[in-house]
Scaffold this active site. Structure first.
Site: not given
Ligand code: A3P
Ligand code: MG
Ligand code: MG
Ligand code: MG
Length: 305
Positions: A50, A116, A118-119, A121, A191, A243
């Site tokens: 990240d 972002d 690294l989405d 993580t 999610t 995001d």
């Protein structure tokens, strides 16, 4: 052509190349094996990938567009990076296209780039690397207008790793094949690592034939774009502007919608609150307002309080 193209076209073309480079950094960190995990909060890890990917992206875009405001998930970064991380080139094929008239005169000070690096993580640290994306979202004034979604671990048919999807409102999308989700079904993507009771209540209100739990806002929107799901539901705060900016722009350039759970668009100017307090609801576009009203009013009132 490149130097005379409108700012939005040059930012998009540079961001495509920069997202690819960031994806390479994310693969390299995993290969080396020392992720350097730091907990930023409950269920909110940050890794060396990240941090490094953000430095690469922000250093490269700042050098090219010094008067554009850039906001990254990982906060202020050391922009003194090695030449190998400084991306100077642009996607020439993207620049061949003509700029939609509505964005042609936008000035550098009208833009905010939401990064972002690294989405997904949590999924990266747990080995679900196909959920990982690099997100570069481009807002003009309040609106999410352009976006890049790069998947560092996507396996191409020729064995190469990585693919880059882009979308610009008024122009369209590229880098993937758009498909419609199966008719007669209602598939929700949501999610896998940030659920809670309120969010579960919202999910229960939909007549879903299937619920897919995957990491990252970028990867969930890809499920919509590729016809694997009809709606993305996240009925709790937690996602941030970095995001949703790129996924919103790409999805809407393809005819879908990404809003809060009341059906309202978020604003993406530099002064907004980073948290998406009213959750996220995205759809392929056929019945977005009907989906809003499926979420019980009690749940909608409780989210964001
Ligand atoms: N409760 C929460 N706390 C912190 N971050 C959250 C969160 N809920 C969602 N997010 C962030 O929103 C993104 C998508 O979440 P999810 O995969 O659960 O749908 C992730 O981005 P990052 O991986 O870039 O941090 C995640 O960290
Ligand atoms: Mg994070
Ligand atoms: Mg993210
Ligand atoms: Mg992130």
């Amino acid at each position: 052509m490149a130097s005379t193209a409108p700012v939005i076209m040059r930012i998009m073309a540079s961001s495509i190349q920069t997202a690819k480079r960031a994806g390479g950094i994310i693969r390299d960190v995993l290969k080396k094996g020392d992720l350097g995990i730091v907990d930023k909060g409950k269920n909110d890890p940050q890794t060396e990938a990240d941090r490094s990917a953000q430095r690469c992206i922000i250093a490269s875009l700042t050098k090219k567009f010094p008067s554009v405001k850039i906001i990254g998930e990982e906060g202020g970064s050391d922009l003194n990076v090695c030449d190998d991380w400084l991306v100077e080139d642009s996607d020439e094929q993207f620049l061949q296209q003509s700029c939609p008239a509505e964005w042609r005169d936008a000035k550098p000070e009208d833009f905010v780039i939401w990064v972002d690096p690294l989405d997904g993580t949590a999924e990266y640290t747990q080995g679900y690397v196909e959920h990982v994306t690099v997100l570069i979202g481009i807002a003009i004034k309040d609106a999410a207008v352009g976006g890049i979604i790069h998947q560092p671990f996507y396996q191409q048919p020729d064995g190469q790793l990585g693919r880059t999807i882009w979308g610009l409102k008024g122009l369209g999308t590229g880098g993937f094949t758009h498909s419609l989700a199966p008719p007669g079904e209602f598939i929700i993507t949501t999610t896998r690592s940030h659920s809670n009771a309120l969010h579960q209540q919202a999910l229960n209100a939909f007549p879903a034939t299937k619920v897919i739990k995957v990491g990252g806002a970028g990867f969930k929107v890809l499920q919509l774009l590729e016809g694997k799901a009809h709606a993305y539901v996240f009925a709790t705060p937690g996602c941030k502007k970095w995001d949703t900016c790129a996924p919103e722009a790409v999805l809407e350039a393809q005819g879908g919608f990404l809003t809060d759970i009341n059906g309202e668009h978020y604003a993406y100017n530099a002064d907004v609150e980073h948290v998406n307090r009213e959750g996220v609801l995205a759809s392929v576009g056929e019945n977005h307002s009907e989906l809003v009203y499926k979420i019980p009013r009690k749940v909608r009132e409780a989210v964001g309080v």
